[in-house]
Write a protein that holds these residues in place. Structure first.
Motif, PDB file in Angstrom:
ATOM      1  N   ALA A 128     -13.906  -1.968  34.687  1.00  0.00           N
ATOM      2  CA  ALA A 128     -14.338  -1.045  33.639  1.00  0.00           C
ATOM      3  C   ALA A 128     -13.152  -0.471  32.869  1.00  0.00           C
ATOM      4  N   SER A 129     -12.043  -0.223  33.560  1.00  0.00           N
ATOM      5  CA  SER A 129     -10.871   0.353  32.891  1.00  0.00           C
ATOM      6  C   SER A 129     -10.239  -0.629  31.910  1.00  0.00           C
ATOM      7  N   SER A 130     -10.526  -1.915  32.073  1.00  0.00           N
ATOM      8  CA  SER A 130      -9.989  -2.928  31.160  1.00  0.00           C
ATOM      9  C   SER A 130     -10.815  -3.056  29.892  1.00  0.00           C
ATOM     10  N   LEU A 131     -11.929  -2.338  29.838  1.00  0.00           N
ATOM     11  CA  LEU A 131     -12.801  -2.378  28.666  1.00  0.00           C
ATOM     12  C   LEU A 131     -12.838  -1.010  28.001  1.00  0.00           C
ATOM     13  N   ALA A 132     -11.669  -0.412  27.863  1.00  0.00           N
ATOM     14  CA  ALA A 132     -11.557   0.904  27.236  1.00  0.00           C
ATOM     15  C   ALA A 132     -10.466   0.866  26.178  1.00  0.00           C
ATOM     16  N   GLY A 133     -10.772   1.402  25.010  1.00  0.00           N
ATOM     17  CA  GLY A 133      -9.778   1.468  23.947  1.00  0.00           C
ATOM     18  C   GLY A 133      -9.452   0.103  23.373  1.00  0.00           C
ATOM     19  N   ALA A 134      -8.208  -0.049  22.940  1.00  0.00           N
ATOM     20  CA  ALA A 134      -7.763  -1.301  22.325  1.00  0.00           C
ATOM     21  C   ALA A 134      -7.324  -2.273  23.407  1.00  0.00           C
ATOM     22  N   ARG A 135      -7.827  -3.489  23.325  1.00  0.00           N
ATOM     23  CA  ARG A 135      -7.533  -4.481  24.360  1.00  0.00           C
ATOM     24  C   ARG A 135      -7.709  -5.879  23.778  1.00  0.00           C
ATOM     25  N   ARG A 136      -6.731  -6.750  24.007  1.00  0.00           N
ATOM     26  CA  ARG A 136      -6.908  -8.151  23.631  1.00  0.00           C
ATOM     27  C   ARG A 136      -7.698  -8.833  24.731  1.00  0.00           C
ATOM     28  N   ALA A 137      -8.737  -9.535  24.349  1.00  0.00           N
ATOM     29  CA  ALA A 137      -9.607 -10.159  25.339  1.00  0.00           C
ATOM     30  C   ALA A 137     -10.234 -11.411  24.743  1.00  0.00           C
ATOM     31  N   TYR A 138     -10.742 -12.231  25.632  1.00  0.00           N
ATOM     32  CA  TYR A 138     -11.487 -13.425  25.228  1.00  0.00           C
ATOM     33  C   TYR A 138     -12.963 -13.138  25.449  1.00  0.00           C
ATOM     34  N   LEU A 139     -13.753 -13.373  24.429  1.00  0.00           N
ATOM     35  CA  LEU A 139     -15.188 -13.094  24.478  1.00  0.00           C
ATOM     36  C   LEU A 139     -15.964 -14.369  24.188  1.00  0.00           C
ATOM     37  N   ILE A 140     -16.967 -14.631  25.000  1.00  0.00           N
ATOM     38  CA  ILE A 140     -17.941 -15.683  24.722  1.00  0.00           C
ATOM     39  C   ILE A 140     -19.257 -14.985  24.433  1.00  0.00           C
ATOM     40  N   GLY A 141     -19.877 -15.316  23.317  1.00  0.00           N
ATOM     41  CA  GLY A 141     -21.107 -14.627  22.970  1.00  0.00           C
ATOM     42  C   GLY A 141     -21.972 -15.419  22.015  1.00  0.00           C
ATOM     43  N   THR A 142     -23.182 -14.944  21.856  1.00  0.00           N
ATOM     44  CA  THR A 142     -24.152 -15.553  20.948  1.00  0.00           C
ATOM     45  C   THR A 142     -24.150 -14.811  19.626  1.00  0.00           C
ATOM     46  N   VAL A 143     -24.126 -15.554  18.536  1.00  0.00           N
ATOM     47  CA  VAL A 143     -24.196 -14.945  17.210  1.00  0.00           C
ATOM     48  C   VAL A 143     -25.615 -14.420  17.001  1.00  0.00           C
ATOM     49  N   THR A 144     -25.736 -13.112  16.812  1.00  0.00           N
ATOM     50  CA  THR A 144     -27.059 -12.505  16.630  1.00  0.00           C
ATOM     51  C   THR A 144     -27.320 -12.088  15.192  1.00  0.00           C
TER      52      THR A 144
END
Length: 360
Positions: A128-144
């Motif tokens: 959870a602490s890694s998903l706070a504020g500014a963070r570079r991350a890789y996201l896989i998701g569906t275009v909604t």
């Protein structure tokens, strides 16, 4: 062999299992049951299975889809971006802890990426602490949702993506990684940390693209230099480059004085299609050279293409300053008369035909 590894911060188990299908899901669950804490292990085992399946699932890079104008609602894409995460505690309900995110990238114009997910589904309490504020991350998701310059995604996975070379002990290139000119053996005698003056930057703009291409080919040891034509995918293809001590194939795209300004995505053809064509070459290393500055948006687009899960490759950027250092080492950088205001130096420099009498 290079493989992708995924470390989850957030993972929607139902959606991931739907992507994986019954056979892969059962294999992942079977591996999780062999762990000391099967339920805690399941998100990580599913992430491992997802990483192995990315290529076959056809998960494409979001930036590439936008550049190619090949994006639709319902499509599953991947994006490695600098995200801003924000918890919306006022909207909390039992079992649902909403977290929104935004990110921006440049595909010739600024594109905004937005979305929301349930932070109660984090892979672990520490994630959870890694998903706070500014963070570079890789996201896989569906275009909604697709709107003008804005894309809404429903995340399936958010975390860290790594490219692991199982043959790393042997050295060589790691697909997805950026290679620098100083990594090229044929450029060993060039000091890429040396000062490069404003006058020298101006001088680079007077060296024809064909001269630069032949100069680079000569340094590499490539004898076969094709003539330019409209349907080309690259300006130079060679298997003679030595990068980090290993011989690799490389496709080069040169951009000369016909575009004497900082390069953005729009400088690379309609919808940046020159990058797209470059990455269709069967090369391990894709190289973009320009006689001026290369903007971060172009570097980001090259990086997105290089990280395509279906075929990750390495890439190299050679901007005007590094081009000038290479030409200077060869004695091919034209002299600019000293003492003239920079805006008057262009008219004081001899014409291209006088500087470079050979017909390229």
């Amino acid at each position: 062999m290079t493989r992708i590894a995924l470390e989850p911060y957030f993972l929607h188990q139902d959606q991931v299992q739907s992507l994986l299908g019954e056979q892969r899901t059962e294999a992942a669950r079977a591996r999780a049951t062999r762990r000391s804490e099967p339920e805690a292990a399941l998100p990580y085992v599913l992430a491992t299975e997802l990483a192995e399946a990315l290529s076959s699932l056809g998960v494409r890079e979001l930036a590439r889809c936008v550049l190619e104008q090949d994006l639709r609602t319902g499509q599953v894409v991947g994006a490695e971006l600098d995200f801003a995460f924000q918890r919306d505690r006022e909207q909390d309900t039992p079992g649902f802890k909403p977290m929104s995110f935004t990110a921006m990238f440049d595909a010739g114009e600024q594109v905004r990426v937005t979305g929301m997910f349930n932070s109660a589904r984090t892979a672990s309490s520490s994630a959870a602490s890694s998903l706070a504020g500014a963070r570079r991350a890789y996201l896989i998701g569906t275009v909604t949702n697709l709107r003008a310059a804005q894309i809404e995604l429903r995340p399936v996975f958010i975390g860290i993506r790594s490219f692991i070379d199982d043959d790393a002990a042997a050295g060589g290139l790691t697909p997805g990684a950026r290679v620098y000119p100083s990594d090229i053996s044929q450029f060993n005698g060039i000091d890429f940390t040396s000062p490069f003056t404003e006058a020298e930057s101006e001088a680079v703009l007077h060296v024809p693209e064909g001269v630069v291409k032949h100069a680079f080919a000569g340094l590499i040891g490539e004898s076969y230099v094709p003539k330019d034509w409209g349907g080309e995918r690259s300006d130079l293809y060679t298997s003679r480059v030595f990068a980090r001590g290993h011989q690799v194939s490389a496709a080069w795209l040169f951009k000369g004085p016909s575009y004497p300004r900082a390069m953005d995505v729009r400088a690379l053809g309609k919808n940046g299609d020159q990058i797209d064509r470059l990455f269709t070459e069967p090369a391990e290393l894709l190289v973009l050279q320009h006689c001026h500055q290369i903007k971060p948006s172009v570097v980001g687009m090259m990086d997105a293409y290089a990280h395509d899960a279906r075929r990750p490759r390495s890439y190299m950027i050679i901007d005007g300053a590094d081009t000038g250092r290479i030409l200077r080492s060869l004695g091919m950088l034209p002299a600019i008369p000293a003492g003239l205001p920079l805006q008057n130096q262009r008219s004081a420099v001899p014409g291209q035909a006088e500087l470079f009498p050979r017909d390229y």
